[in-house]
Design a protein around this motif. Structure first.
Motif, PDB file in Angstrom:
ATOM      1  N   SER A 522     -44.610  27.461 -58.582  1.00  0.00           N
ATOM      2  CA  SER A 522     -45.395  27.709 -57.366  1.00  0.00           C
ATOM      3  C   SER A 522     -46.147  26.435 -56.982  1.00  0.00           C
ATOM      4  CB  SER A 522     -46.410  28.823 -57.624  1.00  0.00           C
ATOM      5  OG  SER A 522     -47.412  28.340 -58.496  1.00  0.00           O
ATOM      6  N   PHE A 523     -46.610  26.385 -55.729  1.00  0.00           N
ATOM      7  CA  PHE A 523     -47.357  25.220 -55.252  1.00  0.00           C
ATOM      8  C   PHE A 523     -48.568  24.968 -56.153  1.00  0.00           C
ATOM      9  CE2 PHE A 523     -50.989  23.681 -52.748  1.00  0.00           C
ATOM     10  CZ  PHE A 523     -50.522  22.419 -52.442  1.00  0.00           C
ATOM     11  N   GLU A 524     -49.300  26.037 -56.502  1.00  0.00           N
ATOM     12  CA  GLU A 524     -50.508  25.879 -57.321  1.00  0.00           C
ATOM     13  C   GLU A 524     -50.170  25.294 -58.690  1.00  0.00           C
ATOM     14  OE1 GLU A 524     -53.618  25.848 -56.588  1.00  0.00           O
ATOM     15  OE2 GLU A 524     -53.176  26.411 -54.515  1.00  0.00           O
ATOM     16  N   GLU A 525     -49.045  25.757 -59.269  1.00  0.00           N
ATOM     17  CA  GLU A 525     -48.645  25.225 -60.587  1.00  0.00           C
ATOM     18  C   GLU A 525     -48.278  23.736 -60.473  1.00  0.00           C
ATOM     19  OE1 GLU A 525     -46.787  29.153 -62.835  1.00  0.00           O
ATOM     20  OE2 GLU A 525     -45.609  28.140 -61.292  1.00  0.00           O
ATOM     21  N   GLN A 526     -47.538  23.413 -59.408  1.00  0.00           N
ATOM     22  CA  GLN A 526     -47.164  22.002 -59.209  1.00  0.00           C
ATOM     23  C   GLN A 526     -48.413  21.136 -59.047  1.00  0.00           C
ATOM     24  OE1 GLN A 526     -44.724  22.177 -55.685  1.00  0.00           O
ATOM     25  NE2 GLN A 526     -42.867  22.677 -56.825  1.00  0.00           N
ATOM     26  N   LYS A 527     -49.344  21.664 -58.252  1.00  0.00           N
ATOM     27  CA  LYS A 527     -50.576  20.915 -57.960  1.00  0.00           C
ATOM     28  C   LYS A 527     -51.379  20.692 -59.254  1.00  0.00           C
ATOM     29  CE  LYS A 527     -54.581  21.316 -54.986  1.00  0.00           C
ATOM     30  NZ  LYS A 527     -55.357  22.227 -54.168  1.00  0.00           N
ATOM     31  N   THR A 528     -51.499  21.769 -60.039  1.00  0.00           N
ATOM     32  CA  THR A 528     -52.268  21.655 -61.290  1.00  0.00           C
ATOM     33  C   THR A 528     -51.635  20.593 -62.182  1.00  0.00           C
ATOM     34  OG1 THR A 528     -52.718  23.987 -61.112  1.00  0.00           O
ATOM     35  CG2 THR A 528     -53.139  23.005 -63.265  1.00  0.00           C
ATOM     36  N   HIS A 529     -50.311  20.571 -62.235  1.00  0.00           N
ATOM     37  CA  HIS A 529     -49.621  19.609 -63.108  1.00  0.00           C
ATOM     38  C   HIS A 529     -49.766  18.184 -62.560  1.00  0.00           C
ATOM     39  CE1 HIS A 529     -46.502  18.297 -65.962  1.00  0.00           C
ATOM     40  NE2 HIS A 529     -46.120  17.500 -64.976  1.00  0.00           N
ATOM     41  N   MET A 530     -49.477  18.030 -61.284  1.00  0.00           N
ATOM     42  CA  MET A 530     -49.380  16.670 -60.742  1.00  0.00           C
ATOM     43  C   MET A 530     -50.731  16.012 -60.495  1.00  0.00           C
ATOM     44  SD  MET A 530     -46.146  17.081 -58.236  1.00  0.00           S
ATOM     45  CE  MET A 530     -45.994  15.348 -57.875  1.00  0.00           C
ATOM     46  N   LEU A 531     -51.754  16.832 -60.275  1.00  0.00           N
ATOM     47  CA  LEU A 531     -53.066  16.233 -59.984  1.00  0.00           C
ATOM     48  C   LEU A 531     -54.035  16.352 -61.158  1.00  0.00           C
ATOM     49  CD1 LEU A 531     -53.449  17.278 -56.257  1.00  0.00           C
ATOM     50  CD2 LEU A 531     -53.092  14.987 -57.145  1.00  0.00           C
TER      51      LEU A 531
END
Ligand code: HEM
Length: 552
Positions: A522-531
């Motif tokens: 999900s977008f939130e999971e990607q965001k948590t990982h990448m940022l």
């Protein structure tokens, strides 16, 4: 004659009395620190000084979530206490610390030289290398700044622009396998090399390839990584482990000292080439390199008896200061940009709509692709048109500032006017009394998410908020990524020119994508990982991978 048992009893009693006295004194100090907080809300306890290098090592876990001082808390604690200034007591020192998320107070603290100075207790850049601009105060700081300031001109920005355009084009050619397919980029390591080369060329006049960039980068990284250890461990332990062999510890600490020796040797080499250039004996340096020339000229003045009398060294730099300033500039000149660009790439991969707008802006300026041959004049022509790119650069630093907080110390009793929310949600001013010696944390990360300046959507990534219109002017005082007042970042225009140029060149030629292994998340999971980030001198992304795909 007293027997040994009686002696033990006497010594035990004296020791207990001393411990009791020490605990009472500490408790008394903590209680009076609480009194000094007057009615500033928060009143939390802190066990590690916010500027101590140890606080960076423990940042991920301590101060705990929901505590004042939590590294990832942003504006949450200020919202909880409904105040732009909150307070805590530092237990080991028994002093109050005031945390400020109020842009006007921060401007006052940063500009009133008679009331506040930089908190210097734990400035890591100083230890083991000697005084430099970032790690000095008052007249000593002014001397370093006056020497370096003239180099940071519009002509330097133009050189930065030109060197960056050249550097980024070469960097992309090197990275692109040329197969029209996607290829991964480890942002931080790649941008470190690029930014170091740009800084070396523009700031120090080092023609590409004149020094071994890889070797220099390796030594600088090692010096920065060991910087925290160098700062935390007392000098006597370094001397001891150098003389007496202690397994594991001695090799590690000796290696730390070796890294600094290597860095010093390398800096001396660069400085002596520049010295030859300044006194006109060789032409090692090109048109750029004004910064190093200024530092070296100031160092030559130390040996000029007409300019220097006894202890008064005017605007000169000693050998140690020259080396220390060079290290500081090298570190400040590449690590900051590399981290900022890593955050920018992650953000653009996560927000394709915003990336599209960056692309369209660059396409309107360079319809046939990014220019391959840029001269200095291009800075004046192109940079002002890259409005959206500059907005992305600033918006990234707003939400992900690479320096989230800085310390100041009150040098006289003073009153700081801040504000809080009344019961009817009105902003109401209140005075915070700050005694001499007490400390203030300028909480940039919190100001950057304070809805008073950035609106109720302050948590959202929205570059438009950095674009002025007829009816809107973005709040300059509340953007503190480069700090404020006289101790602000001397290299901010350098960084802006460099960052915007890198961003525009990449976005014009490539799409930046989320790594393949994250695409079904999900977008939130990607965001948590990448940022995900951690503080390490400057804040750094932990997972620096993105994917580039050449645009057709
Ligand atoms: C995006 C990039 C950058 C950011 C976000 C940034 C941020 C900052 C911040 C917050 C400070 C205040 C630090 C303190 O008071 O302890 C600072 C100071 C400083 N920066 Fe930068 N910086 C950047 C790039 C650069 C570059 C490219 C250079 C050199 C060319 C540079 C040189 C310095 C120096 C020398 C100081 C110390 C100024 C003083 O104490 O008077 N910075 N920077």
């Amino acid at each position: 004659m007293l027997d040994s048992y009686t002696w033990v009893q006497i010594l035990g009693t004296l020791l207990s009395a001393w411990v009791f006295y020490a605990v009472l004194t500490k408790l008394n100090g903590i209680l009076s620190a609480f009194e000094d907080l007057s009615d500033c809300p928060g009143r939390g306890l802190l066990w590690i000084h916010p500027s101590h290098p140890m606080s960076q090592l423990t940042a991920v876990i301590y101060p705990f979530k929901g505590w004042i001082g939590h590294y990832y808390g942003n504006f949450a604690m200020y919202a909880k206490y409904r105040s732009a200034c909150i307070s805590s007591v530092l237990v080991p020192k028994g002093i109050p610390i005031f945390w400020v998320a109020d842009a006007q107070s921060i401007q006052i603290v940063s500009t009133d030289k008679t009331a506040f100075d930089k908190e210097m207790g734990f400035v890591m850049y100083r230890k083991g290398r000697g005084p430099n601009m970032i790690a000095s105060q008052t007249a000593e700081w002014k001397r370093h700044r006056v020497i370096s300031n003239p180099a940071f001109s519009e002509s330097l920005n133009a050189v930065v622009w030109q060197e960056t355009a050249r550097g980024v084009a070469g960097w992309l050619t090197e990275k692109d396998p040329g197969t029209d397919s996607e290829f991964p980029i480890q942002t931080f390591p790649s941008f470190s090399k690029l930014a170091l080369s740009i800084f070396g060329c523009a700031g120090f006049g080092l023609a590409e390839g004149s020094t071994d960039q890889d070797k220099l980068l390796k030594i600088l990284r090692a010096a920065l990584q060991n910087g925290v250890i160098r700062a935390i461990i007392p000098d006597w332990i370094f001397s001891l482990t150098n003389k007496v062999y202690i397994p594991v510890i001695s090799p590690y600490l000796r290696e730390t000292l070796r890294v600094y020796d290597d860095l010093e040797r390398m800096s001396m080499e660069v400085a002596s080439n520049a010295r030859a250039d300044v006194v006109g004996k060789s032409k090692v340096m090109g048109a750029s390199g004004a910064l190093l020339r200024n530092l070296v000229k100031a160092n030559l003045d130390v040996y000029d008896n007409e300019k220097v009398e006894g202890d008064r060294i005017g605007n000169a730099l000693t050998d140690r200061e020259l080396i220390s300033d060079m290290f500081m500039f090298f570190a400040a000149g590449y690590e900051t940009t590399a981290n900022t660009m890593s955050f920018i790439c992650a953000v653009l991969a996560l927000y394709p709509g915003i990336q599209q707008k960056v692309f369209e802006e660059t396409k309107s300026i360079w319809p046939n692709g990014p220019p391959t041959d840029v001269d200095e004049a291009d800075y004046k022509q192109t940079f002002p048109s890259l409005i959206y790119c500059a907005a992305v650069f600033r918006e990234t630093l707003r939400l992900y500032p690479i320096v989230s907080r800085l310390g100041r110390v009150a040098i006289k009793d003073t009153v700081l006017r801040s504000y809080r929310l009344s019961a009817s949600d009105e902003l109401e001013p209140f005075d915070v009394r700050i005694k001499k010696g007490r400390e203030v944390v300028l909480d940039f990360a919190a100001v950057h998410r304070n809805p008073v300046y950035w609106g109720t959507d302050a948590e959202e990534f929205k570059p438009e908020r950095f674009i002025d219109t007829d009816s809107y002017r973005w709040p300059r005082d509340a953007f503190l990524a480069f700090s404020a007042g006289h101790r602000n970042c001397i290299g901010q225009k350098f960084a802006l020119a460099e960052g915007v140029c890198i961003l525009a060149h990449i976005a014009r030629g490539y799409q930046i994508l989320v790594p393949k292994h994250l695409r079904d998340q999900s977008f939130e999971e990607q965001k948590t990982h990448m940022l995900k980030w951690r503080p390490f001198i400057t804040n750094s992304v932990i997972n620096p991978e993105v994917v580039f795909c050449r645009r057709s």
